[in-house]
Design an enzyme around this catalytic site. Structure first.
Site, PDB file in Angstrom:
ATOM      1  N   GLY A  27       0.830  -1.191   0.000  1.00 42.40           N
ATOM      2  CA  GLY A  27       0.000   0.000   0.000  1.00 42.40           C
ATOM      3  C   GLY A  27       0.865   1.242   0.000  1.00 42.40           C
ATOM      4  O   GLY A  27       1.942   1.278  -0.610  1.00 42.40           O
ATOM      5  N   HIS A  69       5.159   1.116  12.419  1.00 45.53           N
ATOM      6  CA  HIS A  69       4.353   1.736  13.473  1.00 45.53           C
ATOM      7  C   HIS A  69       4.293   0.736  14.618  1.00 45.53           C
ATOM      8  O   HIS A  69       4.106  -0.468  14.393  1.00 45.53           O
ATOM      9  CB  HIS A  69       2.962   2.051  12.938  1.00 45.53           C
ATOM     10  CG  HIS A  69       2.013   2.643  13.943  1.00 45.53           C
ATOM     11  ND1 HIS A  69       2.410   3.527  14.936  1.00 45.53           N
ATOM     12  CD2 HIS A  69       0.672   2.493  14.111  1.00 45.53           C
ATOM     13  CE1 HIS A  69       1.367   3.891  15.649  1.00 45.53           C
ATOM     14  NE2 HIS A  69       0.297   3.266  15.187  1.00 45.53           N
TER      15      HIS A  69
END
Length: 338
Positions: A25, A107
């Site tokens: 993505g 993350h």
């Protein structure tokens, strides 16, 4: 906070390894392309038949299943949405992760909130670019870079920090700055910034300003330009030199109005809400709420997304942007490619 010197990054610590980018993505395509341009051997792990897999193949990558990618890789960089990562890791990555391999994320969400538990012999690190993936790629292509945060959660192999720093360099981070942090600090500050300021607070402020002007009888087009379009002009000034730089550039009238009225908009009630939001993040309440929402099929999320997409500011903005065709050239986001 440690700031790494670019001389500390040894690219051979990552270029000698096979890196599996799991997900293609916004961040995934940027990491994969930047790593490859830096001389790293990259494979892409995707679900069979996915649109993202087709985009990765069109970009010249070897595309394999997630399980195959984890089995082949020395470093598995997990770049799928937070809500998918835990289940995907348990089902396809954990059973295939090589002994002493590295598990990486951009993350800290799933590691910090213990949605993913890696084997003790693994190296677990984070390389978190401080910008969306499309910017990570576009800045790299221009010879520049986006600052990155790095952190190590566990160091089974014994050199995880060095591998993390090399990875950050390979995606362009050392062209800007690489800073050391912890999974807790990155996760909690990132979620807070998104929710209270960048992606939650600012858009809601824009909508409220737009509605205030339109309700008072002003043209929707004027409201759009004043409350949304010109945000970029102000953000560029902030990005370049902070709030003082913005104040230097704007008119005295604008600065005086901002200094005397801004705290009336963002006053005690807003600051109280920010502290409550931070508390929900720190306690894990938000993480549990979000994963539960995902497992229930995202009904509330879809409802809120549709509500936002149908706001009048979106429709007015689309018609005005159509009058400015140069917006379509060299877009950061091209949904056909990334």
């Amino acid at each position: 906070m440690k700031i790494y010197d670019k001389s500390e990054a040894r690219l051979d610590k990552i270029s000698s390894k096979v890196v599996a980018v799991i997900g293609y993505g916004s961040q995934g395509h940027a990491h994969a392309l930047n790593l490859r341009d830096s001389g790293v051997s990259v494979i892409v792990g995707q679900r069979p038949g996915s649109d993202s897999g087709a985009k990765a193949a069109a970009a010249g990558f070897e595309v394999v299943t997630v399980a195959e990618a984890a089995a082949k890789a020395d470093v598995s960089m997990l770049l799928v949405p937070d809500e998918l990562a835990g289940e995907l890791y348990d089902a396809e990555i954990a059973p295939n992760l090589k002994k002493g391999a590295y598990l990486a994320v951009a993350h800290g969400f799933n590691i910090h909130f213990k949605k993913i538990l890696a084997p003790v012999d693994a190296g677990v690190f984070m390389v978190a670019p401080k910008g969306p993936g499309h910017l990570v790629r576009s800045e790299f292509a221009k010879g520049m870079g986006v600052p990155c945060l790095i952190a190590v959660a566990q160091d089974g192999p014994g050199d995880t920090e060095a591998v993390a720093l090399a990875y950050a360099a390979a995606i362009g981070g050392t062209r800007a700055a690489v800073l050391g942090t912890t999974f807790r600090e990155e996760t909690e500050t990132d979620l807070f910034g998104e929710q209270a300021v960048l992606c939650g607070g600012l858009p809601e402020l824009i909508r409220a300003g737009y509605e205030t002007l339109v309700d008072a009888g002003y043209a929707p087009e004027m409201a759009y330009f004043e409350c949304l379009h010109e945000v970029k002009l102000i953000v560029d000034l902030l990005y370049e030199g902070g709030i003082a730089n913005m104040n230097y550039s704007i008119s005295n009238t604008a600065e005086y109005g901002a200094l005397t009225r801004g705290k009336r908009v963002i006053g005690p009630e807003a600051r109280k809400a920010m502290k409550e939001i931070l508390g929900e993040i720190q306690s894990g309440k938000f993480a549990d709420e979000w994963i539960t929402e995902y497992r229930c099929g995202l009904p509330h999320f879809r409802e809120l997304r549709k509500e936002g997409e149908n706001h009048p500011v979106e429709k007015v903005g689309a018609s005005l942007r159509a009058l400015m065709p140069w917006f379509q050239k060299d877009r950061l986001v091209d949904r056909t490619k990334n």
